[in-house]
Motif scaffolding. Sequence first.
Motif, mmCIF file in Angstrom:
data_model
loop_
_atom_site.group_PDB
_atom_site.id
_atom_site.type_symbol
_atom_site.label_atom_id
_atom_site.label_comp_id
_atom_site.label_asym_id
_atom_site.label_seq_id
_atom_site.Cartn_x
_atom_site.Cartn_y
_atom_site.Cartn_z
ATOM 1 N N TRP A 63 48.229 36.039 43.384
ATOM 2 C CA TRP A 63 49.355 36.933 43.158
ATOM 3 C C TRP A 63 48.908 38.369 43.431
ATOM 4 O O TRP A 63 47.735 38.645 43.644
ATOM 5 N N GLY A 64 49.874 39.285 43.406
ATOM 6 C CA GLY A 64 49.553 40.696 43.558
ATOM 7 C C GLY A 64 49.248 41.095 44.992
ATOM 8 O O GLY A 64 49.352 40.301 45.929
ATOM 9 N N GLU A 65 48.868 42.354 45.155
ATOM 10 C CA GLU A 65 48.533 42.881 46.469
ATOM 11 C C GLU A 65 47.138 42.411 46.888
ATOM 12 O O GLU A 65 46.187 42.553 46.120
ATOM 13 N N PRO A 66 46.995 41.861 48.090
ATOM 14 C CA PRO A 66 45.666 41.418 48.543
ATOM 15 C C PRO A 66 44.617 42.518 48.489
ATOM 16 O O PRO A 66 43.451 42.257 48.183
ATOM 17 N N SER A 67 45.032 43.748 48.763
ATOM 18 C CA SER A 67 44.074 44.859 48.769
ATOM 19 C C SER A 67 43.531 45.165 47.379
ATOM 20 O O SER A 67 42.534 45.872 47.241
#
Length: 380
Positions: free
Chosen positions: A110-114
Amino acid sequence: MGTMHRSGVFKKTNDSARVIIITILGVVFGFFIGVSFPYASLNKIHLPSSLVSSLDVPLPDDNDFPRDRSPETTGGNVPKIYVPTNPRGAELLPPGIVVPESDLYLRRLWGEPSEDLKKKPKYLVTFTVGIAQRNNIDACVKKFSADFQILLFHYDGHTTEWDQFEWSKNAIHVSVRKQTKWWYAKRFLHPDIVASYEYIFIWDEDLGVEHFNGERYIELVKKHGLEISQPGLEPNNGLTWQMTKRRGDREVHKITEEKPGWCSDSHLPPCAAFVEIMAPVFSREAWRCVWYMIQNDLVHGWGLDFALRRCVEPAHEKIGVVDSQWIIHQVIPSLGSQGKQEDGKAPWEGVRARCKNEWSMFQNRLASADKAYLAQLGKE
């Protein structure tokens, strides 16, 4: 009678014509409806609640679809591409989308890959292990900081038992029964997979590390320019070669004296350019070469230590032993128990015999490869 027959025919004809006309009108009406509403959002379709509840994920919203669509989704023309400098098999792709290397970083779902990684490990430490040595491996792992990614290769099938250690939950576990560390290394440590790590440790499970510190070891390796190295070995335990014997008066040594007649050249193994295969450490660049030299079927790696010098130049300067960070080889023949009793011989005897045979086979293959190469150059 004739009149009645003709009347029936006319009636059937009229009915058929009516059906055809209605069908045509329906098709035309449907066409105009389709043109008037070219896009229907899935979330506007009202499905029975029983069907919706059976789905694993909610129906997508309009905003779930990217606004800037590629030709693959918009029906646009895909440009004709052929880039011969791309990796083999990727010639038809634009270079900007090609990712030739990977890593072993653990990511979220989940969330932003960065934002997945708070910190990227700089080094990779691998151990080939059985559950019987879990306490020793626990002691080893604690000698490495968060800068080191831990990877365990399990040769006995036991993996979940390692969760008794908190660090194990962030380690990578690969389980294949009755295999050696060089079998695992050839299949799971391809240079393009471990390219993110500056140094790769490929260690046995029976090493005592009371006098070892991972961070300090890396500092010394960099300081002395070692591309291939190992910690010094405690002189009183499991010592085979003088080169790997710890010296108490220095940080690192790269050359030694062996028994008379063992070294035809002081810059050649086992007097220099030599480490053993129990606890080697490779730089990223050196490992890229060494990996290609590992044979798929010669799983014990015997003879590889004498050939490591081919992967760095000058080898007698870039291969060495770190004396001030030293280990003890506990000489636990755990892998021997993974063998099979045959012809009245104990399992470990069969394993030992194969090790020796593989050493001879590797030497022959290397000599044949050298000869074939020189023949191509007309220097045979």
